[in-house]
Enzyme design. Structure first.
Site, PDB file in Angstrom:
ATOM      1  N   GLU A   1       9.327  -3.823  10.383  1.00  0.00           N
ATOM      2  CA  GLU A   1       9.635  -2.483   9.871  1.00  0.00           C
ATOM      3  C   GLU A   1      10.140  -1.593  11.001  1.00  0.00           C
ATOM      4  O   GLU A   1       9.467  -1.439  12.040  1.00  0.00           O
ATOM      5  CB  GLU A   1       8.395  -1.865   9.218  1.00  0.00           C
ATOM      6  CG  GLU A   1       8.674  -0.453   8.704  1.00  0.00           C
ATOM      7  CD  GLU A   1       7.724   0.014   7.628  1.00  0.00           C
ATOM      8  OE1 GLU A   1       6.794  -0.725   7.248  1.00  0.00           O
ATOM      9  OE2 GLU A   1       7.922   1.156   7.140  1.00  0.00           O
TER      10      GLU A   1
ATOM     11  N   GLU B   1      -1.240  -5.268   8.924  1.00  0.00           N
ATOM     12  CA  GLU B   1      -0.360  -4.728   9.963  1.00  0.00           C
ATOM     13  C   GLU B   1      -0.906  -5.010  11.358  1.00  0.00           C
ATOM     14  O   GLU B   1      -2.078  -4.742  11.635  1.00  0.00           O
ATOM     15  CB  GLU B   1      -0.211  -3.215   9.758  1.00  0.00           C
ATOM     16  CG  GLU B   1       0.443  -2.864   8.422  1.00  0.00           C
ATOM     17  CD  GLU B   1       0.582  -1.371   8.211  1.00  0.00           C
ATOM     18  OE1 GLU B   1       0.268  -0.581   9.132  1.00  0.00           O
ATOM     19  OE2 GLU B   1       1.008  -0.978   7.108  1.00  0.00           O
TER      20      GLU B   1
ATOM     21  N   LYS C   1      -1.070  -9.402   3.247  1.00  0.00           N
ATOM     22  CA  LYS C   1      -0.360  -8.880   4.423  1.00  0.00           C
ATOM     23  C   LYS C   1      -1.268  -7.870   5.112  1.00  0.00           C
ATOM     24  O   LYS C   1      -2.003  -7.131   4.452  1.00  0.00           O
ATOM     25  CB  LYS C   1       0.957  -8.217   3.984  1.00  0.00           C
ATOM     26  CG  LYS C   1       1.693  -7.460   5.103  1.00  0.00           C
ATOM     27  CD  LYS C   1       3.148  -7.174   4.766  1.00  0.00           C
ATOM     28  CE  LYS C   1       3.396  -5.913   4.000  1.00  0.00           C
ATOM     29  NZ  LYS C   1       2.930  -4.670   4.645  1.00  0.00           N
TER      30      LYS C   1
ATOM     31  N   ASP D   1       0.836  -1.207   0.000  1.00  0.00           N
ATOM     32  CA  ASP D   1       0.000   0.000   0.000  1.00  0.00           C
ATOM     33  C   ASP D   1       0.871   1.258   0.000  1.00  0.00           C
ATOM     34  O   ASP D   1       0.365   2.372  -0.101  1.00  0.00           O
ATOM     35  CB  ASP D   1      -1.018  -0.011   1.153  1.00  0.00           C
ATOM     36  CG  ASP D   1      -0.394  -0.080   2.526  1.00  0.00           C
ATOM     37  OD1 ASP D   1       0.846  -0.194   2.618  1.00  0.00           O
ATOM     38  OD2 ASP D   1      -1.152  -0.025   3.517  1.00  0.00           O
TER      39      ASP D   1
ATOM     40  N   ASP E   1      -0.981  -6.087   0.083  1.00  0.00           N
ATOM     41  CA  ASP E   1      -1.426  -5.469   1.338  1.00  0.00           C
ATOM     42  C   ASP E   1      -2.937  -5.331   1.399  1.00  0.00           C
ATOM     43  O   ASP E   1      -3.568  -4.832   0.447  1.00  0.00           O
ATOM     44  CB  ASP E   1      -0.839  -4.055   1.458  1.00  0.00           C
ATOM     45  CG  ASP E   1       0.462  -4.036   2.219  1.00  0.00           C
ATOM     46  OD1 ASP E   1       0.642  -4.878   3.138  1.00  0.00           O
ATOM     47  OD2 ASP E   1       1.312  -3.186   1.915  1.00  0.00           O
TER      48      ASP E   1
HETATM   49  O1  KIV Z   1       3.576  -1.112   1.619  1.00  0.00           O
HETATM   50  C1  KIV Z   1       4.769  -1.456   1.619  1.00  0.00           C
HETATM   51  O2  KIV Z   1       5.521  -1.164   0.689  1.00  0.00           O
HETATM   52  C2  KIV Z   1       5.250  -2.205   2.771  1.00  0.00           C
HETATM   53  C3  KIV Z   1       6.722  -2.322   3.052  1.00  0.00           C
HETATM   54  C4  KIV Z   1       6.992  -3.207   4.192  1.00  0.00           C
HETATM   55  C5  KIV Z   1       7.606  -2.677   1.960  1.00  0.00           C
HETATM   56  O3  KIV Z   1       4.464  -2.694   3.518  1.00  0.00           O
END
Ligand code: KIV
Length: 256
Positions: free
Chosen positions: A184, A117, A115, A48, A87
């Site tokens: 991160e 967070e 993915k 994202d 994401d």
């Molecule tokens: O959105 C992104 O680019 C990420 C990074 C960890 C590369 O989540």
């Protein structure tokens, strides 16, 4: 560049733990995915971060599912050998039901893993996604989707309570079935400790050298990110310089 043709799966990435470093880069469209795949990078992420480096937003919080679907379809058309992770954008995984529904939409658009967070706070969502058969990539440390709440991009794990929270979050993600975890801006000593302790690969970004792999925003590597390149990146300035030179050379030599 090599001649490798074997399709990379989430299991392949998980099995790289302790065997080979996991290189990962972001891709946002067909052309980037083709280029990165030619370099045998095993893990690609439609991040994202596209909100900042492609769409011109100040951060990732305004990125929508429609944005992610559009760019996922483009990247997936490259049919990469790499695992194509995508994401889930901010607000798309508030509940287990919405997390699974949106993860499925991304899979229908071509994602091979998703993915999101967070750790313990999204435990139920991660379990639901993995339970639906969708490989899950974790993301801990600095969480860009929380940047407004956190007041900036700050290193995580310097304080002992933060380090303890990271340990708890990482273990929760492993127990929920994550095949790897992006770290991160995690204090390097803490990312090294997590890397040694966890059974799945850690993939660092600004978290020191002792992770199982590294991920970068590709336009940061190329020095073509328009507004900002994080301190932890050593961009290859030659890429942007050559692109600018090609444009100037063409402009000066135009005959019609
Ligand atoms: O959105 C992104 O680019 C990420 C990074 C960890 C590369 O989540």
């Amino acid at each position: 560049m090599t001649e490798s043709t074997a399709k990379i799966t989430a299991e392949t990435i998980r099995a790289m733990k302790g065997q080979a470093p996991v290189a990962a880069l972001t891709v946002y469209d067909y052309a980037m995915a083709k280029l990165v795949d030619r370099c045998d990078v095993p893990l690609m992420l439609v991040g994202d971060s596209l909100g900042m480096v492609v769409l011109g937003f100040p951060d990732t919080t305004g990125v929508t599912m429609e944005d992610m679907l559009h760019h996922t379809r483009a990247a997936a058309r490259a049919e990469p050998k790499a695992l194509l992770a995508v994401d889930l954008p901010a607000g798309s995984y508030e509940t287990p039901d919405s997390a699974v529904a949106n993860a499925r939409r991304l899979v229908d658009a071509g994602a091979e893993a998703v993915k999101a967070e967070g750790g313990l706070v999204i435990d139920e969502q991660v379990r639901a996604i993995v339970g639906a058969g969708i490989p899950f990539l974790g993301h801990l440390g600095m969480l860009p989707q929380q940047v407004k709440r956190e007041g900036g991009y700050k290193i995580k794990g310097r304080q002992s309570d933060e380090a303890a929270a990271l340990r708890g979050d990482a273990n929760a993600l492993v127990d929920a079935g994550a095949f790897a975890i992006v770290l991160e801006l995690v204090e390097p000593a803490v990312s090294a400790e997590l890397t040694a302790a966890l059974p799945v690969p850690t993939i660092g970004i600004g978290s020191g050298p002792n992770c199982d792999g590294q991920i970068l925003v590709t336009t940061d590597l190329w020095a073509t990110s328009p507004d900002y390149i994080p301190k932890h990146v050593q961009p290859n300035e030659a890429v942007r310089t050559e692109m600018e030179r090609a444009i100037m050379d063409w402009k000066e030599g135009m005959s019609n």
